[in-house]
Design a protein around this motif. Structure first.
Motif, mmCIF file in Angstrom:
data_model
loop_
_atom_site.group_PDB
_atom_site.id
_atom_site.type_symbol
_atom_site.label_atom_id
_atom_site.label_comp_id
_atom_site.label_asym_id
_atom_site.label_seq_id
_atom_site.Cartn_x
_atom_site.Cartn_y
_atom_site.Cartn_z
ATOM 1 N N VAL A 1 0.789 -1.082 -0.121
ATOM 2 C CA VAL A 1 0.121 -0.169 -0.151
ATOM 3 C C VAL A 1 0.862 1.304 -0.074
ATOM 4 N N SER A 2 2.171 1.304 0.640
ATOM 5 C CA SER A 2 2.790 2.411 0.664
ATOM 6 C C SER A 2 3.113 2.709 -0.755
ATOM 7 N N LEU A 3 3.624 2.085 -1.509
ATOM 8 C CA LEU A 3 3.695 2.135 -3.042
ATOM 9 C C LEU A 3 2.547 2.991 -3.832
ATOM 10 N N ILE A 4 1.427 2.394 -3.398
ATOM 11 C CA ILE A 4 0.110 2.982 -4.105
ATOM 12 C C ILE A 4 0.027 4.496 -3.563
ATOM 13 N N GLU A 5 0.103 4.595 -2.129
ATOM 14 C CA GLU A 5 0.053 5.825 -1.546
ATOM 15 C C GLU A 5 1.030 7.114 -2.215
ATOM 16 N N ALA A 6 2.071 6.245 -2.250
ATOM 17 C CA ALA A 6 3.331 7.394 -2.749
ATOM 18 C C ALA A 6 3.090 7.650 -4.372
ATOM 19 N N GLN A 7 2.675 6.958 -4.930
ATOM 20 C CA GLN A 7 2.312 7.277 -6.536
ATOM 21 C C GLN A 7 0.971 8.232 -6.289
ATOM 22 N N ALA A 8 -0.056 8.031 -5.574
ATOM 23 C CA ALA A 8 -0.906 8.803 -5.590
ATOM 24 C C ALA A 8 -0.654 10.184 -5.167
ATOM 25 N N VAL B 1 8.989 -8.296 -5.421
ATOM 26 C CA VAL B 1 8.317 -9.011 -4.334
ATOM 27 C C VAL B 1 6.802 -8.951 -4.332
ATOM 28 N N GLY B 2 6.295 -10.000 -3.989
ATOM 29 C CA GLY B 2 4.782 -10.016 -3.642
ATOM 30 C C GLY B 2 4.200 -9.294 -5.024
ATOM 31 N N GLY B 3 3.233 -8.387 -4.848
ATOM 32 C CA GLY B 3 2.404 -7.860 -5.889
ATOM 33 C C GLY B 3 3.124 -6.481 -6.270
ATOM 34 N N VAL B 4 4.104 -6.374 -6.098
ATOM 35 C CA VAL B 4 5.101 -4.889 -6.557
ATOM 36 C C VAL B 4 4.761 -4.612 -7.841
ATOM 37 N N LYS B 5 4.860 -5.541 -8.654
ATOM 38 C CA LYS B 5 4.678 -5.252 -10.333
ATOM 39 C C LYS B 5 3.258 -5.072 -10.621
ATOM 40 N N ASP B 6 2.388 -5.565 -9.775
ATOM 41 C CA ASP B 6 0.868 -5.200 -10.010
ATOM 42 C C ASP B 6 0.609 -3.720 -9.665
ATOM 43 N N VAL B 7 1.307 -3.103 -8.729
ATOM 44 C CA VAL B 7 0.931 -1.764 -8.244
ATOM 45 C C VAL B 7 1.707 -0.748 -8.753
ATOM 46 N N LEU C 1 10.461 13.622 -11.968
ATOM 47 C CA LEU C 1 9.204 14.437 -12.204
ATOM 48 C C LEU C 1 8.266 13.812 -13.365
ATOM 49 N N LYS C 2 8.868 13.214 -14.480
ATOM 50 C CA LYS C 2 8.100 12.307 -15.409
ATOM 51 C C LYS C 2 7.224 11.358 -14.772
ATOM 52 N N MET C 3 7.892 10.480 -13.590
ATOM 53 C CA MET C 3 7.082 9.236 -12.959
ATOM 54 C C MET C 3 6.060 9.793 -12.005
ATOM 55 N N SER C 4 6.639 11.216 -11.598
ATOM 56 C CA SER C 4 5.642 11.957 -10.380
ATOM 57 C C SER C 4 4.376 11.954 -11.092
ATOM 58 N N GLN C 5 4.416 12.786 -12.514
ATOM 59 C CA GLN C 5 3.083 13.096 -13.160
ATOM 60 C C GLN C 5 2.392 11.782 -13.761
ATOM 61 N N LYS D 1 -5.027 6.421 -9.923
ATOM 62 C CA LYS D 1 -6.565 6.649 -10.141
ATOM 63 C C LYS D 1 -7.351 5.764 -10.837
ATOM 64 N N ASP D 2 -6.932 5.389 -11.990
ATOM 65 C CA ASP D 2 -7.488 4.635 -12.758
ATOM 66 C C ASP D 2 -7.350 2.966 -12.232
ATOM 67 N N LYS D 3 -6.411 2.503 -11.605
ATOM 68 C CA LYS D 3 -6.461 1.364 -11.054
ATOM 69 C C LYS D 3 -7.002 0.860 -9.574
ATOM 70 N N PHE D 4 -6.617 1.929 -8.764
ATOM 71 C CA PHE D 4 -6.914 1.867 -7.242
ATOM 72 C C PHE D 4 -7.848 2.403 -6.491
ATOM 73 N N HIS D 5 -8.433 3.809 -7.213
ATOM 74 C CA HIS D 5 -9.325 4.690 -6.847
ATOM 75 C C HIS D 5 -10.418 4.183 -6.282
ATOM 76 N N TYR D 6 -10.891 4.185 -5.313
ATOM 77 C CA TYR D 6 -11.970 3.841 -4.406
ATOM 78 C C TYR D 6 -13.305 3.813 -5.268
ATOM 79 N N LYS D 7 -13.479 4.949 -5.911
ATOM 80 C CA LYS D 7 -14.615 4.892 -6.762
ATOM 81 C C LYS D 7 -14.770 3.613 -7.776
ATOM 82 N N ARG D 8 -13.409 3.333 -8.268
ATOM 83 C CA ARG D 8 -13.344 2.348 -9.402
ATOM 84 C C ARG D 8 -13.674 1.043 -8.705
ATOM 85 N N LEU D 9 -13.229 0.776 -7.356
ATOM 86 C CA LEU D 9 -13.492 -0.473 -6.538
ATOM 87 C C LEU D 9 -14.748 -0.648 -6.287
ATOM 88 N N CYS D 10 -15.573 0.494 -6.048
ATOM 89 C CA CYS D 10 -16.981 0.472 -5.848
ATOM 90 C C CYS D 10 -17.636 -0.003 -6.854
#
Length: 188
Positions: free
Chosen positions: A96-103, A113-119, A152-156, A163-172
């Motif tokens: 989750v820390s990687l998802i939050e960082a990208q957000a 490791v684990g699900g890293v490549k998926d997030v 900066l590019k990765m940040s953008q 947003k497209d993959k993990f946003h709560y609206k998409r999950l709902c």
């Protein structure tokens, strides 16, 4: 500031491999002229030994300093102050820390490791290396530290991906569609 802020977030336990991370920072320090501040965000049974190791490394290099923050409940307030979020765990589920960082628009670097490549999107929102066993982690981290434009590019790209993959609206929406599909199946 003229420092590149690198953060590692998680429990200070063996499985999170903070020692491996600190060793990569030690290997990186003589390779860059950039000043780095490394934030260790979390707490745990290895805190004292990890702080001791960090202090010894800090005394070797003038361009690295370490800050131990303990737990930060509102991580969304800390993430925008970081330039890079790192993960070096031996094992992970969904980091989750990687998802939050990208957000928050912070590029990430992680071992595979684990699900890293998926997030994350390798090369777009962050970097994935196979392990810490060779020098690929510090080489990739060096690229991120030394190349502000790459960060900066990765940040953008980070927010759009999350947003497209993990946003709560998409999950709902996905959950709603699943329930509708199950209800239709039950009617038949």
């Amino acid at each position: 500031s003229d420092e590149v802020a690198i953060g590692i977030i998680g429990r200070l336990t063996a499985i999170k491999n903070h020692v491996g991370f600190l060793n990569k920072i030690k290997a990186l320090a003589p390779l860059t002229t950039k000043k780095m501040v490394v934030f260790v965000i979390g707490d745990g049974e290895l805190k004292n030994s990890i702080e001791t190791l960090a202090t010894s490394y800090e005394s070797e290099f003038v361009n690295v300093r370490f800050v131990f923050t303990s737990w930060i409940k509102s991580i969304d307030l800390a993430l925008p102050g970081l330039d890079i979020v790192a993960l070096t765990s031996f094992n992970e589920g969904t980091p989750v820390s990687l998802i939050e960082a990208q957000a928050a628009g912070v590029p990430v670097i992680s071992t595979n490791v684990g699900g890293v490549k998926d997030v994350l999107q390798h090369g777009e929102t962050g970097i994935v290396v196979e392990s810490l066993e060779d020098d690929s982690y510090e080489k990739e981290l060096l690229q991120l530290v030394d190349n502000k434009e790459k960060r900066l590019k990765m940040s953008q790209n980070g927010w759009n991906f999350v947003k497209d993959k993990f946003h709560y609206k998409r999950l709902c929406k996905d959950t709603e569609e699943l329930y509708k599909k199950l209800l239709e199946k039950k009617k038949k």
